[in-house]
Design a protein around this motif. Structure first.
Motif, PDB file in Angstrom:
ATOM      1  N   PHE A 388      47.953  53.160  71.548  1.00 13.79           N
ATOM      2  CA  PHE A 388      49.209  54.077  71.297  1.00 13.79           C
ATOM      3  C   PHE A 388      49.758  53.521  70.105  1.00 13.79           C
ATOM      4  N   MET A 389      49.974  52.280  69.778  1.00 13.17           N
ATOM      5  CA  MET A 389      50.537  51.584  68.818  1.00 13.17           C
ATOM      6  C   MET A 389      49.753  51.967  67.412  1.00 13.17           C
ATOM      7  N   GLY A 390      48.457  51.921  67.628  1.00 13.26           N
ATOM      8  CA  GLY A 390      47.534  52.283  66.358  1.00 13.26           C
ATOM      9  C   GLY A 390      48.207  53.809  65.795  1.00 13.26           C
ATOM     10  N   ILE A 391      48.215  54.603  66.701  1.00 14.50           N
ATOM     11  CA  ILE A 391      48.701  56.123  66.438  1.00 14.50           C
ATOM     12  C   ILE A 391      50.210  56.215  65.959  1.00 14.50           C
ATOM     13  N   TRP A 392      50.987  55.290  66.904  1.00 16.85           N
ATOM     14  CA  TRP A 392      52.205  55.266  66.456  1.00 16.85           C
ATOM     15  C   TRP A 392      52.623  54.902  65.031  1.00 16.85           C
ATOM     16  N   ILE A 845      39.955  57.719  63.601  1.00 16.94           N
ATOM     17  CA  ILE A 845      39.783  58.896  63.565  1.00 16.94           C
ATOM     18  C   ILE A 845      40.915  59.911  63.788  1.00 16.94           C
ATOM     19  N   VAL A 846      41.555  59.293  64.827  1.00 14.05           N
ATOM     20  CA  VAL A 846      42.939  59.998  65.203  1.00 14.05           C
ATOM     21  C   VAL A 846      43.943  59.682  64.141  1.00 14.05           C
ATOM     22  N   VAL A 850      45.744  62.775  62.071  1.00 12.15           N
ATOM     23  CA  VAL A 850      47.067  62.820  62.153  1.00 12.15           C
ATOM     24  C   VAL A 850      47.882  62.944  60.806  1.00 12.15           C
ATOM     25  N   ALA A 851      47.334  62.050  59.958  1.00 13.04           N
ATOM     26  CA  ALA A 851      47.698  62.002  58.674  1.00 13.04           C
ATOM     27  C   ALA A 851      47.529  63.446  57.894  1.00 13.04           C
TER      28      ALA A 851
END
Length: 913
Positions: A388-392, A845-846, A850-851
């Motif tokens: 989660f923090m990697g995506i956050w 990848i996520v 997202v970017a």
């Protein structure tokens, strides 16, 4: 028609280039009219006045003015800057007087108006104050030089549709007048030739105080004051360094705790204090437009970033708290801690000594409490939170780009590259670089630093940086040696002291060593920080960077590199090295062939990493707030302990500000550095401590109010400066975001026990009804005590134990591959490496998806930018067309019909585009 009316003798500023040092200086500012001269203090200033700006002497005599005013004695001309000095009768007194006389004379030639307050008028009777006012002609000239954008038309773009949820956020809102102190305008760069094009209602208020002090500061930094040692000297910075002046600063507009008596004062400082700088307003939004108006865009963008970062931390803190609560509520279901605490299982497992000779054998159930608490941070939710923090992090950086783009539009920074003052040559560069060469772009001679000199300076700089980084690593090794040296002492003390027996289950020798070593490490970090800050500035000055921006970027990289190693090295050691290279009983690994390498706590290394992270992170935040708030307050209280009791008519506005602390050119640099280091704590090691974002959130709520309070109440008003982004910090944050994915993957794989448990759960379980039962026994290898060499063997074995257990996957002593790694060890290692690869690829990848999905500039902002550009071009073209019509009507032969047609054609093309 000219709305303001042009003056016949318009003031001009001529920029001249010195033939000697190619330095642009200001010379021969021709006043339109001189009405008189006035002597104040040791130097006499010729105060240039224009038209109706200055009232007659009779009007001045009748006017009663408070010394708390921010105007000259006439009550009309605003004080845009203040210089102060003390007449110290030493050997350089005459030289300083001469410098001041020449400098102030040149300021007057540049068009500035001066008024000096004699030292007899000051509170302590020692300080002279030179008040500076920039008249209209100077402001409009430099507004054009600095490409300042000013209003040309009110914004006609409809405001966004109200959100139905806004009523729920009403308690968090500030009054509209505070949030938006000025109407929204379309703007264009100022031009002296087109003054009637701009919305100039009042010359005295058209340029805000922050714009005015920025313009005056630009002149002060370029104004010469004489020739010394064959070189022309210039700039207020040099005069401050050599003691000619003691301070140079713009004024706050009033006292922060009450409004000014003068109705002409804006009282923005009072508004900022009441609505922003008080801690009781911690739940309110920030008045960013007012911050920007009062302090400038550079400070405004910092508080915008800090506020946005704090808002995004709220989501991370909530998820982290949920993960922590999951660990708390599932403590009783943790099979590993149950087996450790069970007297029939953990109580019967005899563990090998944790140090040589002095330590005794011990039972596994003595670590019952620490194993239970380790489950708070080492559970399935740890993996989820790391992902989660990697995506956050990606969401935070991408949404910040959008927020930044919106601010760039709202604050007229769309076409702004970098402030001219940031890109111009530093005075130090011009002074120290005696050689010159032709600039291929401007075709003008300018100073430069030879390649050989640059190479030598960079070698010295690089060597110094490497030395200090090596010093940090050496200090970390010293702390490791401390850990190894005192562990045996703690183990012996806790075993033989009856008073410590009740807490021996929680406070194990490993934990006691870790806590004391973390505190020692924190003290060393603070000491090295104090020293290196000065070293970094010294070596950056030695490199002689060409521009102000280059100077800041170099200093930023040096300081960040140092603090990265300083703060994170101990965490990296605990996470990735401690307990990984200890060997096994009878064949331990030693540091320097003397100290046995540390083993992890029986509950795992993750709990020790959590302890290390908590102490360093919390300690840094507490110490930082003490430095930022309490120290300036004490200094200011001590400095004005007498003056603060004086009545207003004896303690002037410039004296009050003089007694405050100086924010400094690197003030924001340290604020950013503090927050970026915190950002590293909550991203690089968050898998070990889900509560880190919550701690950071609470700190940042306090940080915003502490920073605003000290800036508003404890510091002089900083010189306004422009900035369209957070600069090089953006790239640093991007780099840390990528690194955080790698570090958290390694923490989950190698520091926590998650992968060994999963391998046991799916491949090595012994009971289908309870797959995790038997895990503890499976994870401990067997060692035969008779195989201990004399160096390792404990002095005492009162119960005559035959075997002991240790954390590893090795064959037992009766196996043909005695003490070699089992196949399960290699299965676990393969699973760890596979997990790292899979987690990194999934998160990356996520992140990239997202970017890619989130555009850097919102669609509505793009539309507004296009609309403003179109209207600005239309207004400018219509203005030119009207001018051509006037010239044609007046019979101007130069205004040909073809020129008129071409202008109309350009307008049509603009509309079409």
């Amino acid at each position: 028609m000219n709305r303001l009316g042009k003056k016949e003798n318009e003031t001009l500023i001529e920029m001249a280039l010195s033939a000697d040092d190619n330095i642009a200086i200001l010379t021969k500012f021709k006043p339109s009219q001189s009405e008189g001269e006035e002597c104040n203090g040791p130097l006499c200033e010729t105060i240039s006045t224009t038209g109706s700006e200055v009232p007659s002497s009779s009007e001045i005599d009748k006017r009663h003015q408070s010394k708390d005013s921010i105007f000259f004695r006439d009550g009309v001309r605003r004080i845009d800057f203040v210089l102060s000095y003390v007449d110290d009768l030493n050997k350089e007194w005459e030289k300083k007087v001469e410098r001041r006389k020449e400098f102030e004379s040149n300021l007057q030639k540049a068009g500035l108006e001066l008024e000096t307050e004699d030292k007899k008028e000051s509170e302590d009777g020692k300080i002279y104050f030179v008040k500076i006012h920039a008249p209209w002609e100077v402001l409009i000239t430099y507004a054009e030089v600095l490409n300042i954008k000013v209003p040309i038309k009110e914004n006609d773009i409809p405001s966004a549709v109200e959100n139905p949820l806004d009523c729920m956020l009403a308690p968090l809102r500030l009054p509209e007048k505070v949030m938006h102190p000025e109407p929204d305008y379309f703007t264009a760069p100022f031009s002296k030739e087109k003054q009637e094009l701009y919305l100039i209602n009042d010359e005295s208020t058209f340029f805000s105080p922050s714009m005015r002090n920025r313009i005056v500061n630009y002149i002060l930094t370029r104004c010469p004051y004489g020739t010394e040692e064959g070189k022309k000297k210039f700039g207020i910075k040099r005069l401050l360094n050599n003691g000619t002046y003691s301070a140079a600063y713009p004024l706050h507009d009033c006292q922060y705790w009450k409004k000014a008596n003068d109705p002409n004062c804006d009282n923005e400082r009072y508004t900022l204090y009441m609505e922003w700088a008080r801690f009781l307003r911690f739940y309110k939004e920030q008045p960013l437009d007012l911050i920007r108006k009062y302090y400038g865009e550079k400070i405004g963008i910092y508080f915008a970033w800090l506020g946005f970062y704090t808002e995004m931390l709220f989501l991370a803190a909530v998820v982290g708290l949920i993960c922590f609560l999951y660990g708390l509520f599932t403590m009783d279901e943790n099979m590993s801690s149950k087996e450790i605490c069970d007297p029939a299982i953990g109580g019967e497992i005899i563990m090998c000594p944790l140090c040589d000779r002095e330590c005794e054998y011990w039972r596994l159930n003595t670590t019952c409490e620490s194993s239970e608490y380790s489950h708070l941070f080492d559970n399935v939710a740890t993996l989820f939170f790391a992902i989660f923090m990697g995506i956050w992090v990606t969401l935070f950086l991408e949404f910040w780009k959008r927020r930044q783009a919106r601010l760039k539009y709202e604050w007229d920074l769309v076409d702004f590259e970098e402030e001219q003052q940031q890109l111009q040559l530093r005075p130090e560069y011009e002074a120290k670089c005696t050689q010159k060469k032709k600039n291929p772009v401007t075709q003008e001679m300018e100073p430069y630093l030879p390649i050989t000199s640059q190479a030598v300076r960079f070698c010295i700089s690089g060597t110094t940086v490497l030395f200090w980084v090596s010093l940090i690593i050496a200090s970390m090794i010293a702390v490791i040696v401390y850990r190894l040296a005192v562990y045996a002492a703690f183990a012996s003390l806790m075993e033989n002291t009856q008073t410590l027996q009740p807490i021996s289950g929680l406070l194990t020798p490993q934990l006691a060593t870790s806590v004391t070593a973390s505190c020692l490490n924190f003290v060393i970090i603070m000491i090295l920080n104090f020293l290196y800050e000065r070293i970094a500035i010294w070596i950056t000055d030695m490199e002689i960077p060409r521009t102000h921006m280059e100077y800041e970027n170099r200093l930023t990289m040096k300081m960040f590199l140092f603090q990265f190693v300083n703060y994170y090295s101990s965490c990296f050691y605990v996470a990735f090295f401690k307990g990984k290279f200890v060997g096994y009983p009878g064949a331990y690994t030693y540091m320097f062939n003397r100290w046995r390498n540390e083993e992890c706590d029986p509950a795992g290394c993750l709990i020790e990493l959590t302890t290390q992270l908590t102490i360093v992170m919390a300690g840094k935040q507490i110490w930082g707030n003490i430095q930022e708030a309490i120290v300036p307050w004490i200094c200011n209280w001590w400095g004005r302990r007498k003056a603060r009791n004086n009545p207003e008519n004896l303690y002037s506005r410039w004296e009050q500000d003089h007694d405050l602390q100086t924010f400094g050119a690197l003030g924001l640099f340290y604020e950013y550095l503090e927050m970026v280091i915190q950002f590293g704590f909550i991203t690089l090691f968050v898998a070990s401590f889900p509560l880190a974002p919550l701690l950071a959130l609470m700190n940042n709520i306090l940080e915003i109010r502490v920073d605003s309070w000290k800036l508003t109440t404890q510091y002089r008003r900083p010189v306004a400066a422009k900035a369209h982004s957070i600069g090089v910090w953006q790239e640093i944050l991007n780099g840390m975001a990528i690194l955080s994915v790698v570090t958290n993957a390694f923490i989950v794989a190698f520091t926590s026990d998650m992968i060994p448990r999963l391998v046991y759960y799916y491949a090595y379980f012994e009971n289908e009804d309870s797959p995790m039962s038997g895990y503890i026994n499976n994870s401990l290898s067997v060692f035969q005590i008779s195989d201990f060499p004399d160096r390792n063997k404990p002095k005492l074995n009162p119960e005559n134990f035959v075997i002991c257990r240790y954390r590893d996957y090795r064959y037992p002593p009766d196996h043909e591959r005695k003490y070699l790694h089992t196949m399960q060890f290699w299965h676990i290692l393969a699973a760890k490496l596979a997990f790292i690869i899979i987690m990194e690829h999934v998160v990356f990848i996520v992140k990239f998806f997202v970017a890619w999905m989130i555009p850097d500039v919102p669609a509505d902002v793009k539309a507004k930018i296009k609309r403003e550009k179109y209207l600005t071009q239309k207004i400018l073209h219509e203005y030119e067309l009207e001018k051509l019509k006037e010239r044609l009507c007046q019979g101007d032969k130069q205004a040909t019909e073809k020129e008129f047609i071409a202008t109309e054609g350009r307008m049509e093309l603009s509309r079409a585009m």
